[in-house]
Design an enzyme around this catalytic site. Structure first.
Site, PDB file in Angstrom:
ATOM      1  N   PHE A 172      -2.149   2.177   6.808  1.00  0.00           N
ATOM      2  CA  PHE A 172      -1.582   0.905   6.338  1.00  0.00           C
ATOM      3  C   PHE A 172      -0.475   1.087   5.305  1.00  0.00           C
ATOM      4  CE2 PHE A 172      -2.015  -3.578   4.871  1.00  0.00           C
ATOM      5  CZ  PHE A 172      -2.103  -4.183   6.107  1.00  0.00           C
TER       6      PHE A 172
ATOM      7  N   GLU B 150      -9.381   5.928   7.359  1.00  0.00           N
ATOM      8  CA  GLU B 150      -7.948   6.162   7.185  1.00  0.00           C
ATOM      9  C   GLU B 150      -7.577   7.422   6.394  1.00  0.00           C
ATOM     10  OE1 GLU B 150      -5.808   1.909   7.021  1.00  0.00           O
ATOM     11  OE2 GLU B 150      -7.494   2.108   5.647  1.00  0.00           O
TER      12      GLU B 150
ATOM     13  N   ARG C 276       0.832  -1.208   0.000  1.00  0.00           N
ATOM     14  CA  ARG C 276       0.000   0.000   0.000  1.00  0.00           C
ATOM     15  C   ARG C 276       0.870   1.263   0.000  1.00  0.00           C
ATOM     16  NH1 ARG C 276      -5.532   1.454   0.798  1.00  0.00           N
ATOM     17  NH2 ARG C 276      -6.134  -0.747   0.914  1.00  0.00           N
TER      18      ARG C 276
END
Length: 779
Positions: A359, A728, A325
């Site tokens: 992440f 996020e 990611r």
């Protein structure tokens, strides 16, 4: 009994969706009545488990572990070592490289060697200190650079390549290069790692765990105990924060509690002390980033070469997905015609780093913003001009991994609105004037974008289940595989179910996530909790409702169009019935009023091996404008003003979404300005308590803090009421703070790119300032 028809129900707008309803546990939170695992009434005879570790050894081979004094301590019932594991001594997510209890080696400072089981937590903690552990030391590898030189990895290298970046760099009018260090981050959840295991019949175990992934707790405990998954039930009603730190890292503590319960036959609870928690558990990955960018005279990017050296720790954990990611977001919001994006997943003798909000995406995006700032500084232009020049657009809208950016217009419009709403250009002139008039204090301003992909990049995780019951009194039982860590997931899913049944919120009873109700769930992570679980719950509720409609059509000899649900009633033609009455009739008519809904995200086609396909269902967008002041004599910094405009599609709950945006931004600001992890030369974590690790406080917030939701036309895909994820993406809005600090330092010498690392602590700012002054007056 029938009631007069209320025609408002037929054409009524949404009653619960897009409403700023309070968090389902809000009153419990502020009144102290919300039950966390440590608040659960302990069964009589509950024992307490505490980890034991080699406090004077960092890395080495175990020579001896002397535990007689530990066992002899009054109140100690048992001491567990690796030999007490009846199944597999592993608590990893996938790769089998995370021992629950150390066997022959200590891989990092703080690794658990044994566990004490005692009548009280205090007894267990004191007893654990009596262990005598001898270790043959091995020189630890601690930094990404050291691991890179030693070529020690936990996973194979990986890369994206488009075109010929080598040719593109050679053909560019200007080529800039540099490196930066991006630090990690401690999760610092208010509720630490905790688990309570209760023995059941026939070798089964009921485990309360503060986890984002109950199914993985179930699987791990079963694997460690050597029993089938079906013999284990994992449950969690709420967490006091998770942020990714309880996606995989909760496994070990649940396994130890279950091992102790199996050995003693009594309920066992394990709650880590804050220092132990910080020393023993993983963090956000830190990176050394080496970058090159080629651009033309206007600042448009021609080619890039990015290398990410990640400190993964001693085991793989979730480093595959995190590092992938990082690469997926190394473009931020910018088109790279020719590019090479490389990642090394390096093994170090430190705690195994893990998931953290974003992440890996925040680290990739920050590296991209450094390149943009470097281009702007080199050309003497405003960074916002360079950002907008390189945005994805109608002709340049394919990412380095081959996915099109269909909603690029949203990004353009959002940033344009923020540019005007924040008075960016007026304030840019004011910042310039301030810096010209002040020798010590310097201001900086930056407006940065966010483009964040929503979905798990591991395809099979993009699924969810939900269990919904309609009872004969008209109340609804709701259960799903998502977990509540304060983010408001339970409330949002309940709103969706209430809307579907046309009932008031008090009729929807939210129940704890439990693996015996909804099996084989994925983690609550990747910002997809609502997208997945709300859709599964909506499908379940709709199926029950469809059965009721079919039943009523037969009973009342009418078409489906004559039947409407709303305000705890069902309208049938010109008559109104309480839902409870309809439910009773359906029960008598032997209609099933329970359904297990299931949803799998469509359109996810990512193939990692061939580096092709579509890893994300859609992108969430945002923008932040931050203004800061730094003191060039001390390195101290204040954030003066922040303006945020964020895209959540059609918000399910604006109040909760704004709270998530504010919290995510502040957490990101902490990562980039105050939260510094420090290991000494021997590998001991020195920042393992609030006294040495500084998270943001209320006083760190800007006095002028403006957050607004973007007036979106809605998520164009088939999502929950056309909403977008919000968990996020807001973290990366804080990149604007780091870029504003860079802007302030860069004002010292025109044309020079500051050597500023993250986090930009006062020490880091002072180093960058001093480096700039040395360039101005060479020694």
């Amino acid at each position: 009994m029938t009631a007069p028809l209320d025609r408002e129900h037929v054409t009524a707008p949404l009653k619960h969706i897009r409403k700023p309803l309070p968090h389902d546990s809000a009153i419990k939170h502020v009144s102290g009545t919300a039950t966390y695992i440590d608040d659960i009434v302990e069964p009589v005879g509950t024992l307490h488990v505490v980890p034991g570790w080699a406090r004077h050894a960092v890395r080495g081979r175990l020579l001896s572990v002397e535990l007689n004094a530990v066992r002899a301590t009054p109140g100690v019932v048992a001491v567990l070592t690796s030999g007490d594991v009846p199944g597999t001594n592993d608590c990893s997510s996938a790769f089998g490289d995370d021992p629950v209890l150390a066997e022959e080696e200590i891989f990092f400072f703080g690794q658990v060697v044994f566990a004490v089981v005692a009548e009280s937590r205090e007894i267990a903690r004191k007893a654990a200190l009596k262990a005598k552990i001898k270790v043959a030391p091995i020189t630890p590898i601690l930094t990404p650079e050291d691991a890179d030189h030693a070529d020690t990895t936990v996973l194979p290298d990986y890369q994206f390549r488009r075109g010929s970046p080598e040719t593109g760099l050679q053909a560019s009018e200007n080529v800039l290069s540099g490196s930066m260090f991006i630090g990690g981050q401690e999760h610092f959840y208010l509720e630490g790692q905790v688990a309570m295991a209760i023995p059941q019949e026939d070798g089964g175990m009921f485990v309360h765990s503060s986890t984002q992934h109950p199914t993985e707790i179930q699987h791990t405990v079963a694997k460690v105990l050597g029993v089938p998954d079906a013999a284990i039930t994992a449950e969690i009603r709420r967490m006091g924060g998770g942020f990714g730190g309880k996606e995989s890292q909760a496994n070990q503590w649940a396994a130890l509690a279950a091992l102790a319960a199996r050995k003693t036959g009594r309920t066992c609870k394990m709650r880590l002390d804050r220092d132990d928690d910080m020393i023993m558990t993983g963090k956000r990955h830190d990176f050394k980033v080496n970058w090159q960018v080629g651009h033309d005279a206007s600042g448009r990017i021609r080619a890039t070469d990015l290398e990410f050296l990640a400190r993964c720790g001693y085991s793989a954990d979730l480093s595959l997905g995190v590092n992938d990611r990082t690469m997926f977001h190394a473009d931020s919001s910018y088109f790279y015609p020719d590019t090479l994006i490389r990642s090394r997943r390096l093994r170090t003798d430190t705690c195994s780093n893990t998931a953290f909000r974003g992440f890996g995406g925040p680290q990739g995006m920050l590296a991209a913003e450094r390149m943009i700032d470097a281009i702007a500084i080199h050309l003497g232009k405003d960074p916002l001009e360079i950002r907008k020049l390189n945005f994805y657009d109608g002709e340049r809208n394919v990412t380095p991994y081959g996915m099109p950016v269909e909603e690029y217009e949203v990004m353009h419009d959002l940033i344009s609105r923020l540019e005007v709403g924040s008075d960016y250009w007026v304030r840019r002139e004011e910042v310039t004037a301030f810096n010209a008039a002040n020798a010590v204090l310097k201001k900086g301003i930056a407006l940065t974008p966010v483009k964040f992909g929503i979905s798990f990049t591991l395809k099979h995780l993009n699924q969810a289940g939900a269990l919904v019951h309609l009872y004969t009194d008209g109340s609804v039982h709701l259960n799903h595989g998502g977990t509540e860590m304060g983010q408001g997931l339970y409330q949002k899913v309940a709103q969706v179910v209430a809307e579907e049944f046309g009932v008031t919120m008090d009729k929807v009873i939210i129940t704890a996530t439990n693996t015996s109700k909804v099996p084989n769930t994925g983690p609550t992570a990747a910002s997809s909790g609502t997208d997945l679980n709300a859709m599964a719950a909506k499908i379940a509720a709709k199926e029950i409702k469809t059965r009721l409609v079919t039943f009523l059509c037969e009973q009342h000899q009418c078409g489906e169009e004559a039947i409407h649900f709303g305000d705890n009633k069902v309208l049938i033609g010109d008559k109104s019935f309480p839902l409870s009455e309809i439910a009773k009739q359906a029960h008598v008519g032997r209609i099933q009023m329970s359904h297990a809904g299931f949803y799998a995200t469509p359109g996810i086609t990512w193939d990692r091996d061939s580096v092709s396909g579509r890893p994300f269902y859609y992108f969430a967008f945002g923008g932040a404008c931050s203004e800061v002041t730094i003191d060039t004599m001390t390195g101290e910094m204040t954030v003066d003003r922040v303006d945020i405009l964020h895209d959540v599609g059609h918000s399910l709950n604006p109040a909760i979404d704004i709270g998530q945006i504010e919290g995510g931004f502040v957490q990101g600001m902490g990562w980039l300005t105050t939260e510094e992890l420090v290991w000494d030369e021997e590998g001991r974590l020195r920042t393992h308590a609030p006294s040495t690790y500084k998270i943001p406080t209320a006083s760190d917030l800007p006095a002028d803090f403006n957050v607004q939701l973007y007036e979106s036309t809605g998520n164009p895909e088939d999502t929950v009421y056309r909403s977008k994820a919000v968990g996020e993406p807001p973290v990366m809005l804080a990149n604007s703070v780091f870029c504003a600090i860079t802007d302030a330092v860069a004002s010292l010498i025109p044309g020079e790119v500051p050597n500023l690392n993250a986090p930009a602590t006062p020490e880091a700012i002072m180093k960058a300032v001093q480096d700039m002054r040395r360039r101005k007056v060479p020694s």
